[in-house]
Motif scaffolding. Structure first.
Motif, PDB file in Angstrom:
ATOM      1  N   UNK A   1     -11.438  -0.633  -4.311  1.00 45.13           N
ATOM      2  CA  UNK A   1     -11.954  -1.937  -4.244  1.00 45.13           C
ATOM      3  C   UNK A   1     -11.452  -2.841  -3.077  1.00 45.13           C
ATOM      4  N   UNK A   2     -10.190  -2.830  -3.076  1.00 45.81           N
ATOM      5  CA  UNK A   2      -9.500  -3.431  -2.021  1.00 45.81           C
ATOM      6  C   UNK A   2      -9.877  -3.132  -0.752  1.00 45.81           C
ATOM      7  N   UNK A   3     -10.025  -1.889  -0.436  1.00 40.69           N
ATOM      8  CA  UNK A   3     -10.386  -1.144   0.701  1.00 40.69           C
ATOM      9  C   UNK A   3     -11.621  -1.913   1.037  1.00 40.69           C
TER      10      UNK A   3
ATOM     11  N   UNK B   1     -19.320  -1.962  -4.491  1.00 40.03           N
ATOM     12  CA  UNK B   1     -19.328  -3.632  -4.699  1.00 40.03           C
ATOM     13  C   UNK B   1     -20.667  -3.951  -4.095  1.00 40.03           C
TER      14      UNK B   1
ATOM     15  N   UNK C   1     -19.966  -2.223 -14.672  1.00 39.97           N
ATOM     16  CA  UNK C   1     -18.607  -2.165 -13.951  1.00 39.97           C
ATOM     17  C   UNK C   1     -18.816  -1.464 -12.684  1.00 39.97           C
ATOM     18  N   UNK C   2     -17.838  -1.614 -11.678  1.00 41.25           N
ATOM     19  CA  UNK C   2     -17.852  -0.944 -10.249  1.00 41.25           C
ATOM     20  C   UNK C   2     -17.674   0.518 -10.181  1.00 41.25           C
ATOM     21  N   UNK C   3     -17.499   1.276 -11.429  1.00 40.64           N
ATOM     22  CA  UNK C   3     -17.194   2.573 -11.280  1.00 40.64           C
ATOM     23  C   UNK C   3     -18.042   3.489 -11.615  1.00 40.64           C
TER      24      UNK C   3
ATOM     25  N   UNK D   1       0.967  -1.205  -0.120  1.00 38.93           N
ATOM     26  CA  UNK D   1       0.039   0.036   0.080  1.00 38.93           C
ATOM     27  C   UNK D   1       0.900   1.288  -0.005  1.00 38.93           C
TER      28      UNK D   1
ATOM     29  N   UNK E   1     -15.564   9.960  -7.930  1.00 38.90           N
ATOM     30  CA  UNK E   1     -15.791   8.788  -8.397  1.00 38.90           C
ATOM     31  C   UNK E   1     -16.442   7.723  -7.348  1.00 38.90           C
TER      32      UNK E   1
ATOM     33  N   UNK F   1       2.713   6.599  -6.958  1.00 35.16           N
ATOM     34  CA  UNK F   1       1.799   7.767  -7.469  1.00 35.16           C
ATOM     35  C   UNK F   1       2.437   9.184  -7.207  1.00 35.16           C
TER      36      UNK F   1
ATOM     37  N   UNK G   1     -16.549  -5.647 -17.267  1.00 35.26           N
ATOM     38  CA  UNK G   1     -16.814  -4.353 -17.496  1.00 35.26           C
ATOM     39  C   UNK G   1     -15.915  -3.510 -16.720  1.00 35.26           C
ATOM     40  N   UNK G   2     -15.414  -4.181 -15.648  1.00 37.41           N
ATOM     41  CA  UNK G   2     -14.285  -3.490 -14.776  1.00 37.41           C
ATOM     42  C   UNK G   2     -13.355  -3.494 -15.603  1.00 37.41           C
TER      43      UNK G   2
ATOM     44  N   UNK H   1     -13.315  -4.368   0.194  1.00 36.26           N
ATOM     45  CA  UNK H   1     -12.885  -5.974   0.680  1.00 36.26           C
ATOM     46  C   UNK H   1     -12.274  -6.382   1.657  1.00 36.26           C
TER      47      UNK H   1
ATOM     48  N   UNK I   1      -7.427   9.330  -6.857  1.00 36.80           N
ATOM     49  CA  UNK I   1      -7.354   8.106  -6.210  1.00 36.80           C
ATOM     50  C   UNK I   1      -7.447   6.848  -7.104  1.00 36.80           C
ATOM     51  N   UNK I   2      -7.040   5.713  -6.815  1.00 40.08           N
ATOM     52  CA  UNK I   2      -7.048   4.613  -7.490  1.00 40.08           C
ATOM     53  C   UNK I   2      -8.150   3.755  -7.295  1.00 40.08           C
ATOM     54  N   UNK I   3      -8.970   3.363  -8.180  1.00 40.95           N
ATOM     55  CA  UNK I   3     -10.076   2.595  -8.140  1.00 40.95           C
ATOM     56  C   UNK I   3      -9.963   1.181  -7.682  1.00 40.95           C
ATOM     57  N   UNK I   4      -8.901   0.526  -7.945  1.00 37.84           N
ATOM     58  CA  UNK I   4      -8.835  -0.897  -7.712  1.00 37.84           C
ATOM     59  C   UNK I   4      -8.525  -1.010  -6.135  1.00 37.84           C
ATOM     60  N   UNK I   5      -7.534   0.019  -5.818  1.00 40.57           N
ATOM     61  CA  UNK I   5      -7.041   0.051  -4.290  1.00 40.57           C
ATOM     62  C   UNK I   5      -8.450   0.271  -3.400  1.00 40.57           C
TER      63      UNK I   5
ATOM     64  N   UNK J   1     -23.471   0.523 -20.393  1.00 40.12           N
ATOM     65  CA  UNK J   1     -22.891   0.950 -19.138  1.00 40.12           C
ATOM     66  C   UNK J   1     -22.637   2.518 -19.096  1.00 40.12           C
TER      67      UNK J   1
END
Lengths: 1125, 158
Positions: free
Chosen positions: B80-82, B59, B46-48, A236, B55, A243, A332-333, B84, B74-78, A368
């Motif tokens: 999603x992980x949060x 989920x 999609x989840x976004x 993380x 944004x 970034x 879709x993701x 989860x 911010x990152x979308x995948x991260x 979508x």
């Protein structure tokens, strides 16, 4: 009291707890509101009790109700009560309720300051933790100011649990109280290297968040983050740092080069991390794409890195191809993420994305909306002169198909964005664009009427060549106004009429039939339009009227002119009655004017010239920021009073006036200085002169050709007359398509013509250069605009200030955090330490007075500060370089400590040892430690030999050659190297001068550095600790070959055995025998000299040696050792 | 992260956490609008999504929607992980969590969230240390409740 508690607890058993409440709500699905209102009544009763447990239970229930959307702000004070309970159970509930219900305008927050401070310093870490968590949700500027110092202290708390939270909350504190950033920053920076990984990651989070908004202030942290990136094990944190580098590299391109290598090493880890996330997305097949996702993440970073390196376009090309696979996937993701990454690439490498236009257009059909919007974003960057029309045509189709106004509005704004980007760069045919705009007006229920209107105005004003066409189109629009007036809400499509009316009025000379348009503008239906549009209608009707009169000038038959005035007189009274002040005023003015004109007309007086004079002159567009950029003339003080400020002892009825004039300066509007007419004329003249002489001043004259300079020889290409036989007057029929066709034909024709020309040229020249134009697909440059377009630039005030404007929203809280962190901290910036607020407030006026008393000092300070700031601005572009220079300075200072180590004779730095086997050899082992942030390599060691001592060099090298040190030093690493010296005489100490050369490699470059040092060969270093038995020692002393000498050690008061140990350690002696208060010691030199000492507790040393000079020197050195302690 | 919402398939809010102070009225409006938008989306989508200037990453877990609002960079995948991780934490704490657990122990769910995220930033990436902190705080909470009824316990404890 005890009874009360017991009673309370018994009561409690009958109370509803949270579970009961939830169950109750679920059981009363039909009359939920009623049930809850009874519950709230109960809660109110419970809150009145003294028992804190009951109160806490009530507050807990309220928190639940708050989530369901019920107002619980009335209980704010009770929440504070529960917060301040000494029991953790209730405190936790209280803080939770506070964090859910409080916001900045909750007034009881003021009461919590001391309670929170108490909890922050609680010995129980969970009390502190719960307070910090709560505070992070409702921190106000006041709380931030009062508690900043307490939280800062907590950043160094012994428990990592607290440190972690304190570090995270600091970010919120900075946002609310930006002054705290500078004093707290050093400590925050320290936390980047905290031993606890949680605290470290918190610090990285906060600094990354800060740096993301104002990256330039954090450039100096790059080396630290670089180190963290290579050493951190937390994914993380890693992602945050990567970034962050993405944000830093554009500011310091040299960073990019340095990052490539560690990033390639990290890609595997990131890949595993993302594959884990995708795995959680519960689609196993997704995992095979995790490489791509990791890739994708890196792309977003690498893009900024690679901007400085053109060679990367090949790998970018590859990336884009891989992304295509993602976008084509059914998930879709993945599709979304692929498009997102594409748009990142598009910013720097538009060419590589453009080839995938088909795919993007396909995505526009996706079900979508998120994906469609992403695709739209991409289209924005993909247009070129060649494909603009085609893309917009596709989009127009989508506009027709789109269901839902939000998406349609989005499409509309995108179309306009795409077309108008970079000053209409891609539009080759403005007639086409105008017809697109007109078509867009047919959208139902759009909220972007205003946007379309402003585009119409902009194009009509700035593209002179299009005016004839635009006016014709606008006249049609006005004629069909009934189609647009259905939606009269603000910003609705009727806004377009505003533009249409203005364009028709202002450029009425191009109207084919002004009389007809005038009639259309004065229809009674117009009165239903919004006021501001009516006002424009009225005003422009007057302009049209003037045009009609002018066109009839010289015509003997004056009926048309008279008809026009009659029309005006008939219709205007409707507007005179308007409820809108603006409309009313304009209408009645114009009505009176027309009446007067009509009278003159009846007397056959020529009036048209006078009427036209009313609207003479051309209006040029003014740049949006022009007003801001007007420089303040010298000697104009906007804050100074123009008139004497009214004295305060004025009579009461004059008071309002005084208030008014007092308020005025606050607005600090530029005031007109009173300049007489002459002066104005003079200035105008001077300005004209200046403009004429200034080659860079863009004149608004039609002769200037600003745009399409890249088009070769645009003047020589014959301008194609557009056949206006296209049915303009049929509303509801898409015309833009026809323009697309026309444009195609035009382009083809042009191409053919060009080819012909080229052929001719080739015949003339016969050189190979003509080949370039050989058929093939037309390139961007080949497309010439349909007509000579002169896009009038927006006007700016003369000597406008340089564009230093900040694009950011002034309300953005992050702007306040744009603070230079490298400046040393001033005393005044220290955080307010705990003190009573009220006292502070009382103190401040007194302080102000003091400030006035010492005012003689004040201005000086200020001016110097100002100067410094000014200078800083000036050197802005040099700033980055300076930053690096500063780093170099730090490096040098590190090196100085290195030198100091040599001087200070620290054994850690180097050690000289004699070699027993060879009486003439000394081994010097040197520890090199790299204390700077840069990489050290190619180190070479050299010593200037003396007659007595020589550095042993490998065979074949000259006497002055340097020795290469066989290792390199990354930052923070140390290593040892040994050098052998040949010494002839050892009886005298020696100093050898030497130099160490090395290459310092850091982000930007490698520099050659040199370090001078001195090697101190003491006599002691030639001694070797040799054990000796007491009988041999006695024999030696008796032999009589030894010369004796003695010293007294002054001011030594340490235990005797310490003293002995010290001599043994520092001077390589061994103790032979110790009897009570005296000891005998022995050592031997590498050349076999015996040195014997007799040390007494009275701190006198008697010594014997066969070499008196050596002995003298050794004793001197011993003396020196003890004088140092 | 600006805020996190948990709501059910039926559009009932189960949890809300705002990391920027927002007025009550705005909150309600935003929640309503966002729930409508998210619930209207089909399961395959999609989840976004982009919403206002934010944004949205969401989920669905069983009947519950977890929905986060993040900022542009911010990152979308991260995110999603949060989401989860949070679900995993709830799962570990309650033992195969269901919607009812969160309804009836909503304050516990908040406590867990508060240990996991703070001010919209990840506080601890290790699930273990989050759960440990919660457990210890819970111990602290249960203890006084015990001695509230029996004084003998309190003497032992203190």
């Amino acid at each position: 009291m005890a009874l009360k508690i017991v009673k309370g607890s018994i009561d409690r058993m009958f109370d509803k707890n949270l579970q009961d409440l939830v169950r109750g709500i679920r059981n009363h699905k039909e009359d939920e509101a009623k049930y809850i209102s009874t519950c709230i009544d109960e809660i109110k009763q419970e809150l009145k009790q003294d028992n804190i447990a009951v109160k806490a239970n009530a507050v807990c229930k309220l928190t639940y109700l708050q989530m369901l959307g019920y107002d619980v702000s009335w209980a704010a004070f009770n929440i504070v009560e529960v917060m301040s309970s000494s029991k953790f159970t209730y405190k936790r509930i209280g803080y939770l309720a506070a964090s859910q219900c409080f916001h900045e305008s909750t007034d009881v927050i003021m009461l919590t300051t001391n309670q929170i401070r108490k909890d922050l310093s609680s010995p129980n870490q969970y009390d502190t933790g719960v307070a910090l968590t709560g505070l992070s949700c409702f921190v106000t500027p006041d709380l931030a100011r009062d508690l900043a110092n307490d939280i800062m202290t907590l950043m160094s708390h012994t428990k990592p649990y607290i440190r972690k939270k304190a570090v995270l909350i600091m970010y919120k504190v900075f946002l609310k109280y930006p002054e705290s950033l500078r004093p707290a920053f050093p400590r925050l920076k320290e936390k980047l290297e905290d031993p606890d990984p949680g605290v470290q990651s918190a610090a990285v989070n906060v600094i990354c968040e800060l740096a993301r908004r104002n990256p330039k202030n954090y450039l100096s942290l790059a080396p630290l983050f670089f180190k963290l990136m290579t050493s951190s094990t937390n994914n993380w944190v890693l992602i945050k740092i990567i970034k962050l580098f993405g944000a830093l590299t554009p500011l310091e391109p040299r960073l990019g080069k340095k990052l490539i290598e560690p990033l390639t090493n990290l890609i595997h880890r990131i890949y595993l991390f993302f594959s884990q996330i995708l795995h959680h997305l519960s689609a196993i097949t997704l995992v095979c794409f995790s490489w791509l996702i990791a890739f994708l993440f890196f792309i977003t970073v690498l893009i900024s890195l690679s901007s400085g390196m053109p060679n990367h376009s090949a790998s970018i090309q590859l990336c884009v191809q891989k992304l295509r696979i993602l976008i084509e996937d059914s998930d879709q993701n993945l599709k979304y993420l692929g498009l997102l990454a594409m748009s990142k690439i598009l910013k720097t490498h538009p060419k590589s994305v453009q080839s995938h236009k088909d795919l993007i257009l396909q995505c526009l059909d996706d079900k979508d909306e998120s994906i469609r919007l992403r695709a739209l974003d991409l289209l924005y960057g993909m247009v070129s002169k060649k494909n603009l029309m085609e893309i917009v045509k596709k989009l127009m189709l989508h506009v027709d198909k789109a269901e839902g106004t939000t998406y349609r509005d989005e499409l509309l704004t995108k179309i306009i964005d795409i077309c108008s980007q970079s000053n209409y760069q891609y539009i080759t045919n403005f007639e086409w664009y105008i017809s697109i705009l007109v078509e867009l007006t047919r959208l139902e229920g759009t909220r972007h009427g205003h946007l379309i209107a402003s585009q119409m105005l902009d194009v009509a004003i700035r593209v002179k060549a299009i005016r004839v066409f635009a006016v014709a189109q606008m006249a049609t629009l006005l004629d069909n106004a009934h189609m647009l007036t259905g939606n009269t809400q603000r910003n609705g499509i009727c806004e377009v009429l505003y533009a249409a009316a203005w364009i028709c009025g202002e450029f009425s000379e191009h109207l084919e039939n002004p009389m007809e348009t005038l009639e259309a503008m004065l229809r009674p239906k117009v009165a239903t339009l919004p006021g501001h549009i009516q006002a424009v209608y009225v005003q422009n009707a007057a302009k049209l009227f003037a045009t009609v009169l002018k066109s009839q000038e010289g015509n003997t038959d004056s009926t048309t002119a008279q008809e026009a005035s009659q029309l005006m007189i008939d219709r205007l009274p409707l507007f005179v009655q308007s409820a809108n002040l603006e409309v009313q005023e304009r209408a009645s003015c114009i009505l009176q004017l027309v009446k007067y004109i009509q009278k003159l007309q009846q007397k056959d007086v020529e009036v048209s010239e006078e009427v036209c004079a009313l609207f003479a002159g051309e209006l040029n567009p003014v740049a949006p920021k022009a007003q801001k950029k007007v420089p303040i003339p010298d000697g104009l003080d906007l804050d100074a009073w123009i008139n004497e400020p009214p004295s305060e002892s004025e009579s009461e009825d004059e008071q309002p006036k005084a208030i008014f004039s007092k308020e005025e300066p606050k607005h600090s509007r530029p005031r007109h200085t009173e300049v007489d007419e002459k002066e104005l004329a003079r200035r105008r003249e001077a300005r004209k002169q200046e403009q004429a002489n200034n080659p860079f001043y863009i004149k608004a004259s039609p002769s200037s050709q600003k745009v399409y300079q890249e088009t070769p020889g645009v003047e020589h290409i014959p301008v194609v007359q557009i056949d206006l036989s296209v049915p303009l007057k049929v509303p509801g029929l898409p015309m833009s398509d026809q323009y697309v066709k026309l444009e195609e034909e035009r382009r083809q024709k042009e191409r053919a013509e060009k080819k012909k020309k080229d052929k001719k040229k080739r015949k003339e020249k016969r050189s190979g250069r003509g080949k370039k134009h050989d058929s093939g697909p037309e390139s961007e440059e080949d497309i010439t605009p349909a007509h000579m377009v002169d896009i009038v630039t927006e006007e700016m005030p003369e000597n406008a200030l340089p564009s230093d404007d900040d694009e950011r929203d002034p309300a953005d809280p992050h702007k306040a955090l744009d603070i230079d962190l490298d400046k040393p901290l001033a005393d005044s910036e220290k955080l307010p330490v705990r003190s009573h607020r009220a006292a502070e407030v009382l103190k401040s006026p007194a302080e102000d007075e003091e400030g006035e008393n010492v005012s003689s000092l004040e201005p000086k300070k200020k001016s110097s500060k100002e100067k410094r700031e000014k200078k800083k601005d000036k050197d802005k572009d040099r700033k980055v370089k300076m930053l690096f220079d500063r780093r170099l300075l730090r490096l040098i200072s590190v090196m100085l400590t290195f030198i100091f180590l040599f001087y200070s004779f620290d054994r850690k730095a180097y050690d000289i040892q004699g070699n027993l086997q060879d009486g003439s050899q000394v081994v010097v082992s040197v520890i090199f430690e790299n204390k700077c942030d840069s990489f050290l390599k190619s180190m070479e060691f050299n010593v200037l030999d003396s007659l007595n001592s020589k550095l042993q060099r490998p065979e074949g090298s000259g006497p002055h050659d340097s020795l290469t040190i066989p290792f390199q030093l990354p930052p923070g690493v140390s290593n040892e190297a040994r050098f052998v010296f040949t010494v002839q005489s050892i009886i005298m100490p020696q100093k050898l001068k030497g130099t160490l050369t090395f290459i310092v490699k850091n982000e930007e470059s490698s520099t050659h550095e040199k370090l001078d040092f001195k090697l101190h060969f003491t006599c002691t270093s030639y001694l070797i600790t040799t054990p000796c038995y007491s009988d041999a020692f006695a024999k030696l002393l008796e032999s009589g070959d030894l010369k004796s000498s003695s010293i007294r050690l002054e001011g030594v008061n340490m235990p005797f055995h310490h003293l002995l140990a010290r001599i043994c350690f520092h001077h390589h002696f061994s103790v032979v025998e110790r009897i009570d208060s005296c000891a005998s010691m022995y050592s031997r030199s590498i050349q076999g000299h015996h040195v014997c000492l007799l040390v007494k507790i009275t701190v006198s040393v008697d010594a014997k040696c066969d070499e008196p000079t050596l002995l003298g020197n050794v004793l001197d050195e011993i003396k020196q050792t003890f004088s140092q302690c | 992260m600006r805020f996190m919402l948990l709501f059910s398939r039926q559009g009932k809010l189960r949890l809300q956490k705002w990391y920027t102070a927002t007025a009550e009225r705005d909150k309600k409006k935003m929640v309503r609008e966002l729930m409508q938008t998210v619930l209207a989306r089909k399961p395959k989508m999609c989840s976004f999504l982009e919403w206002r200037d934010l944004k949205i990453v969401y989920k669905r877990y069983a009947s519950l929607y977890f929905c986060c609002a993040i900022e542009e960079q911010d990152n979308e995948l991260i995110t999603l992980e949060i989401i989860h991780r949070f679900v995993e934490l709830l799962d570990k704490y309650f033992g195969s969590v269901c919607e009812l657990d969160i309804i009836f122990n909503f304050e516990k769910a908040y406590f867990i969230l508060d240990e996991f995220l703070m001010g919209g930033e990840i506080q601890d990436t290790s699930k273990k240390s989050v759960l440990k902190a919660i457990e210890q705080a819970d111990l602290l909470q249960e203890r006084p409740r015990g001695d509230y009824f029996s004084n003998s316990a309190s003497t032992h404890c203190s």
